[in-house]
Enzyme design. Sequence first.
Site, short mmCIF file in Angstrom:
data_model
loop_
_atom_site.label_atom_id
_atom_site.label_comp_id
_atom_site.label_asym_id
_atom_site.label_seq_id
_atom_site.Cartn_x
_atom_site.Cartn_y
_atom_site.Cartn_z
N HIS A 127 0.84 -0.92 0.00
CA HIS A 127 -0.10 0.23 -0.11
C HIS A 127 0.81 1.47 -0.38
O HIS A 127 2.13 1.24 0.49
CB HIS A 127 -0.71 -0.48 1.38
N ASP A 205 3.51 -4.91 8.31
CA ASP A 205 2.02 -3.73 7.79
C ASP A 205 0.78 -5.47 8.25
O ASP A 205 0.44 -5.54 7.22
CB ASP A 205 2.10 -2.87 6.12
N GLN A 208 -4.08 -5.43 7.07
CA GLN A 208 -5.31 -6.69 6.07
C GLN A 208 -4.75 -8.32 6.73
O GLN A 208 -6.06 -9.14 6.66
CB GLN A 208 -4.97 -6.41 5.12
N LYS A 231 -10.51 -1.49 9.56
CA LYS A 231 -11.22 -2.63 9.23
C LYS A 231 -11.20 -3.80 9.27
O LYS A 231 -11.51 -5.11 9.16
CB LYS A 231 -9.69 -3.00 8.05
N CYS A 371 -4.91 2.78 -4.26
CA CYS A 371 -3.00 2.78 -3.36
C CYS A 371 -2.34 2.04 -3.08
O CYS A 371 -1.61 1.31 -2.63
CB CYS A 371 -4.05 3.22 -1.69
N1 PLP Z 1 -1.88 -0.71 4.63
C1 PLP Z 1 -3.10 -2.01 4.06
C2 PLP Z 1 -2.51 -2.95 3.16
C3 PLP Z 1 -4.38 -0.99 3.63
O1 PLP Z 1 -5.19 -2.09 2.84
C4 PLP Z 1 -3.90 -0.24 4.33
C5 PLP Z 1 -5.42 0.72 3.58
O2 PLP Z 1 -5.93 0.04 2.67
C6 PLP Z 1 -3.14 0.82 4.80
C7 PLP Z 1 -2.02 0.19 4.78
C8 PLP Z 1 -4.05 1.93 5.51
O3 PLP Z 1 -4.68 1.84 6.32
P1 PLP Z 1 -5.44 3.53 7.06
O4 PLP Z 1 -5.34 4.37 6.17
O5 PLP Z 1 -6.22 3.07 8.12
O6 PLP Z 1 -3.75 4.35 7.15
#
Ligand code: PLP
Length: 414
Positions: A127, A205, A208, A231, A371
Amino acid sequence: MQSTQISFEKLRKDFPILQRTVRDNKTLVYLDNASTTQKPNQVIDAITDYYKNHNANIHRAVYALAEEATELYEATRDKIANFIHVKNREEIIFVRGTTEAINLVAYAWGRTHIQKDDIIVTTEYEHHSNIVPWQLLTQEKGAKLEYIRMDDNGELILDDLDKYLATGKVKLVTFSLMSNVLGTITDAEKIVSKCKEYGVLTLIDGAQAVPHMPVNIEKLDCDFFAFSGHKMLGPTGIGVLWVRKSVLQTMNPFHGGGDMIREVHKYETTWNDLPYKFEAGTPNIADVIGFGAAIDYLTNLGMDNVREHEIELTNYAIEKLSQINGLTIYGTKDISKRGGVISFNFADVHPHDVAQIIDEEGIAVRSGHHCAQVLMERLNVAATSRASFYIYNTKEEIDSLINSLNKVARIFKL
Ligand code: PLP
């Protein structure tokens, strides 16, 4: 609890939004859970209860309301520690979400630990929030950002990692535990153990992964771990950064202000204990409490059961999607290596057109680059459509998705 004892159909009644209709009285079919999930009454009620009955600032005053608010807020920290298998609650920092967690690490760890010519390694399926903070940091420091490539099956080519580690210049390897586009589950334990051989720190990270499968941080043995509340049934604007204590102790504060200090004098300040050194200002109290209710909800379901339910839905969806004319599914079809996020495209049809046509049937899927533009470049597409599942989704909803996609295929004569 065994999955047979849980009625995933029945729990839909806990989610008021799933009772509503959209677009000309169509039943809402919400399949954009990788983006954000819907909230059960238990979470909504916990937030309302805080504002109606306990609203006060935390950690400061000694009166009854302030004590109650502090207790409710801190209870969530303990729930999270249990949920992700962390022994030390001082290592759990509340942040706005995964994005802020990663930026905190890039700023508060990266600015003191990364020097010119050092290497930070990420992957092609990240992301933007696990790419851009590292671009900013490496550009500022004259360091390098390198990528572990992905193969055509959507899995990482770990020979790339070996190559970078062998240079002796890598300081951090950062990767998502589950891709938000392909659903690929990363072999985190393998990556972490390779990094440990070279004394290299790892950031995972978990945005997900934590909502969809059991996650055990002790077992993963990484150094930093980030995820978002929204999420996983929780409110927006709240997330977690976990940092191993020995690493946290080497980090400067991120934000300066109230609550993160012990003593402030005209020209110097000493810091509060962990984790408060990293939680400056009045935090998002209500949403931390709501997040606690979300953790309770998922704990009651059992994360093994959540994963099992999603495996069933994903298998079913992949089988049905594979039968649609002109439709390509990206990533592995091996369910043991993927979660319930399915990205797909129709030959020459733009994903926005697909999303719009199926929206007329009340079906919400995401279309766009998710993203993850580095990954889109790797796949050689501008965008994909993405359906992503959660605990309240059903096979009937997947049937509705399939019917509407067959309609798309007919409209575009595929
Ligand atoms: N990392 C991953 C794998 C994601 O899917 C997302 C959001 O879609 C993020 C980071 C960013 O999360 P947030 O927008 O809640 O900060």
